[in-house]
Design an enzyme around this catalytic site. Structure first.
Site, PDB file in Angstrom:
ATOM      1  N   GLY A 239       0.753  -1.244   0.000  1.00 20.75           N
ATOM      2  CA  GLY A 239       0.000   0.000   0.000  1.00 20.75           C
ATOM      3  C   GLY A 239       0.783   1.294   0.000  1.00 20.75           C
ATOM      4  O   GLY A 239       0.181   2.368  -0.124  1.00 20.75           O
ATOM      5  N   PRO A 274       4.648  -5.046  -0.993  1.00 19.71           N
ATOM      6  CA  PRO A 274       4.509  -3.850  -1.818  1.00 19.71           C
ATOM      7  C   PRO A 274       4.335  -4.195  -3.294  1.00 19.71           C
ATOM      8  O   PRO A 274       4.920  -5.152  -3.788  1.00 19.71           O
ATOM      9  CB  PRO A 274       5.853  -3.136  -1.608  1.00 19.71           C
ATOM     10  CG  PRO A 274       6.811  -4.245  -1.323  1.00 19.71           C
ATOM     11  CD  PRO A 274       6.035  -5.324  -0.615  1.00 19.71           C
ATOM     12  N   CYS A 343     -15.042   4.846 -27.957  1.00 19.89           N
ATOM     13  CA  CYS A 343     -16.317   5.540 -28.146  1.00 19.89           C
ATOM     14  C   CYS A 343     -17.051   5.782 -26.851  1.00 19.89           C
ATOM     15  O   CYS A 343     -18.156   5.268 -26.645  1.00 19.89           O
ATOM     16  CB  CYS A 343     -17.177   4.738 -29.109  1.00 19.89           C
ATOM     17  SG  CYS A 343     -16.341   4.541 -30.673  1.00 19.89           S
ATOM     18  N   TYR A 372      -0.546  -1.303 -12.134  1.00 22.34           N
ATOM     19  CA  TYR A 372      -1.983  -1.265 -12.375  1.00 22.34           C
ATOM     20  C   TYR A 372      -2.319  -0.622 -13.721  1.00 22.34           C
ATOM     21  O   TYR A 372      -3.283   0.134 -13.837  1.00 22.34           O
ATOM     22  CB  TYR A 372      -2.701  -0.555 -11.213  1.00 22.34           C
ATOM     23  CG  TYR A 372      -2.409  -1.212  -9.883  1.00 22.34           C
ATOM     24  CD1 TYR A 372      -2.822  -2.511  -9.627  1.00 22.34           C
ATOM     25  CD2 TYR A 372      -1.658  -0.566  -8.893  1.00 22.34           C
ATOM     26  CE1 TYR A 372      -2.517  -3.143  -8.426  1.00 22.34           C
ATOM     27  CE2 TYR A 372      -1.352  -1.192  -7.688  1.00 22.34           C
ATOM     28  CZ  TYR A 372      -1.796  -2.481  -7.463  1.00 22.34           C
ATOM     29  OH  TYR A 372      -1.501  -3.113  -6.273  1.00 22.34           O
TER      30      TYR A 372
HETATM   31  N1  LLP Z   1      -1.526  -6.870  -0.531  1.00 23.10           N
HETATM   32  C1  LLP Z   1      -2.869  -6.953  -0.700  1.00 23.10           C
HETATM   33  C2  LLP Z   1      -3.628  -7.890   0.126  1.00 23.10           C
HETATM   34  C3  LLP Z   1      -3.511  -6.129  -1.644  1.00 23.10           C
HETATM   35  O1  LLP Z   1      -4.824  -6.206  -1.789  1.00 23.10           O
HETATM   36  C4  LLP Z   1      -2.749  -5.221  -2.416  1.00 23.10           C
HETATM   37  C5  LLP Z   1      -3.385  -4.369  -3.414  1.00 23.10           C
HETATM   38  C6  LLP Z   1      -1.350  -5.190  -2.219  1.00 23.10           C
HETATM   39  C7  LLP Z   1      -0.772  -6.010  -1.261  1.00 23.10           C
HETATM   40  C8  LLP Z   1      -0.450  -4.292  -2.994  1.00 23.10           C
HETATM   41  O2  LLP Z   1      -0.749  -2.952  -2.747  1.00 23.10           O
HETATM   42  P1  LLP Z   1       0.193  -1.794  -3.339  1.00 23.10           P
HETATM   43  O3  LLP Z   1       1.520  -1.866  -2.613  1.00 23.10           O
HETATM   44  O4  LLP Z   1       0.343  -2.003  -4.791  1.00 23.10           O
HETATM   45  O5  LLP Z   1      -0.560  -0.554  -3.029  1.00 23.10           O
HETATM   46  N2  LLP Z   1      -5.992  -0.960  -9.143  1.00 23.10           N
HETATM   47  C9  LLP Z   1      -5.784  -0.013  -8.073  1.00 23.10           C
HETATM   48  C10 LLP Z   1      -4.999  -0.614  -6.926  1.00 23.10           C
HETATM   49  C11 LLP Z   1      -5.622  -1.872  -6.325  1.00 23.10           C
HETATM   50  C12 LLP Z   1      -4.820  -2.443  -5.183  1.00 23.10           C
HETATM   51  C13 LLP Z   1      -5.363  -3.744  -4.743  1.00 23.10           C
HETATM   52  N3  LLP Z   1      -4.648  -4.399  -3.676  1.00 23.10           N
HETATM   53  C14 LLP Z   1      -5.093   1.217  -8.641  1.00 23.10           C
HETATM   54  O6  LLP Z   1      -4.857   1.282  -9.847  1.00 23.10           O
HETATM   55  O7  LLP Z   1      -4.827   2.169  -7.918  1.00 23.10           O
END
Ligand code: LLP
Length: 419
Positions: A239, A274, A343, A372
């Site tokens: 996150g 991450p 479109c 993403y």
């Molecule tokens: N661990 C779990 C359980 C998760 O659900 C996620 C992301 C991560 C780790 C990795 O999180 P990160 O470090 O990438 O923030 N499509 C969205 C983001 C969805 C994230 C879903 N879960 C976007 O484009 O912002």
């Protein structure tokens, strides 16, 4: 490290001009910097040095096998959320013993696949899932190592669609009920509840939500241990945000400092997951201008669209948009809406952007497209998936070719009653 920089007016990815990649591979194309990915991984692991921590790269951010392999070679594990990601992680060389499997809806087939592979840990999100996993493991005479994903009811202060740690979100087991569900887990055959997991959301730009959530997890872990449960590990989730538009997300150092202070002294193993922070700013979406339409309002119409990068349409997300050939110093800029050919009016990549004069054929880079982006692409409007390119120093390689129209439309599949 910013791997995307101008040299003599041309935007480069490391030591490769983006214009050279466009000439070879065409547009649209995702371009990733291996060097930037390695640098962000090393910065995080360096900051966490001294803690007993495994970084499990969250593959959902960018599941290209060359990207996953880049992290696997540095010693990373993987956080997967489907049988497909599990197969990809193993194919990219991540040892099964460093794979954690998360997600609210694992099927029994996926559970069996993961048990056969010998993964490290299942992050279980509900009691029905726990019971199903017990049955699947039990039927194989196996023991599944389990973390319960606990929902700590902490506001991550991020976009509503990517907040996961509040009571009203579908994720995890509420912190109030966690202890009781751990007792259930310990009583089930085929289940070894060894860990506590959490993930409160994505694109966090503040450190306080981590601080609160980690502190709650530490209290829970201590209570479970004193109750005799075999807890030996905490999974802190992912996150950490990135700067899309001047945000100041927690640095690896400040994140590590909070980890140390809240959970570092418990004598437990740690996992962090991450995704975005390792890859987000290590990629761009390279596109070309098809037309510029100006009837009082300027529209720059690209060959990339919301099917290639849905984040602006889905989350009102900002991605910097820059010309690959830098404008001459002092050149006038004016506002433009940067859009794709799809479109619907939601097909925007950036609204009201200050850009120099642009013409058909000019190349554009849409930044922060390492996370993403390709993973969320679709074939909407029958647009083939764009290729992915990995740059490493002065070399580049296509790490996923452009999908052909034939592949996209597939073999003719008429029902038998239509001749
Ligand atoms: N661990 C779990 C359980 C998760 O659900 C996620 C992301 C991560 C780790 C990795 O999180 P990160 O470090 O990438 O923030 N499509 C969205 C983001 C969805 C994230 C879903 N879960 C976007 O484009 O912002």
């Amino acid at each position: 490290m910013d791997a995307f920089d101008y040299r003599d007016g041309d935007l480069f990815a490391e030591d490769v001009p983006l214009a050279r990649i466009a000439a070879r591979v065409g547009t649209p194309a995702y371009v990733y910097s291996a060097g930037a990915m390695r640098a962000s991984y090393r910065e995080l692991t360096g900051a966490l040095d001294g803690l007993n921590v495994t970084v499990c790269y969250a593959m959902k951010a960018n599941d290209n096998l060359a990207v996953v392999r880049t992290f696997a070679e540095l010693g990373a594990g993987a956080d997967v959320v489907s049988g497909g990601e599990l197969a990809g992680a193993l194919a990219a060389g991540v040892p099964a013993g460093k794979i954690v499997f998360a997600g609210v809806g694992k099927t029994r087939e996926e559970m069996a696949q993961a048990i056969e592979a010998g993964i490290w840990q299942f992050n279980v999100e509900s009691e029905p899932e726990l019971v199903a996993l017990s049955e699947v493991a039990g039927a194989r005479g196996a023991e599944a190592v389990v973390a319960l994903r606990v929902n700590p009811d902490v506001d991550a202060k991020t976009h509503a669609k990517i907040t996961t740690g509040k009571k009203e979100n579908k994720f995890g087991i509420s912190i109030e009920r966690a202890h009781e569900v751990y007792r259930l887990a310990a009583s089930l055959p085929g289940i070894r509840p060894e860990a506590v997991a959490m993930h409160i959301g994505s694109q966090l730009t503040q450190i306080e939500p981590y601080e609160h959530a980690f502190a709650r997890m530490a209290d829970l872990a201590k209570a479970l241990i004193s109750d005799g449960l075999p807890i030996r590990r905490l999974d802190l989730g992912g996150g950490i945000g990135i700067a899309y538009q001047g945000e100041t997300p927690p640095s690896p150092q400040s994140y590590a400092e909070v980890v140390r202070r809240t959970v570092g002294g418990l004598g437990l193993e740690l996992i962090c997951e991450p995704g975005r922070s390792l890859v987000g700013n290590a990629g761009v979406l390279l596109a070309a201008v098809i037309y510029v339409k100006d009837e009082g309002k300027r529209f720059v119409i690209l060959d990339a669209a919301m099917n290639d990068l849905i984040r602006p349409a889905l989350y009102d997300a900002w991605h910097d948009i820059v010309p690959v050939r830098a404008p001459v110093p002092g050149a006038a800029t004016s506002q433009a809406d940067v859009v794709g050919p799809i479109c619907e009016s939601g097909d925007v990549l950036g609204l009201g952007r200050d850009l120099p004069p642009l013409d058909a054929g000019d190349l554009i880079a849409i930044r922060s497209a390492g996370a993403y982006s390709a993973v969320m692409a679709s074939n909407y409007n029958s647009r083939p998936l764009a290729p992915e390119v990995l740059v490493d120093g002065d070399r580049f390689a296509v790490v996923r070719p452009r999908q052909s129209v034939a592949e996209m439309i597939g073999e003719a599949q008429q029902p038998e009653w239509e001749s």
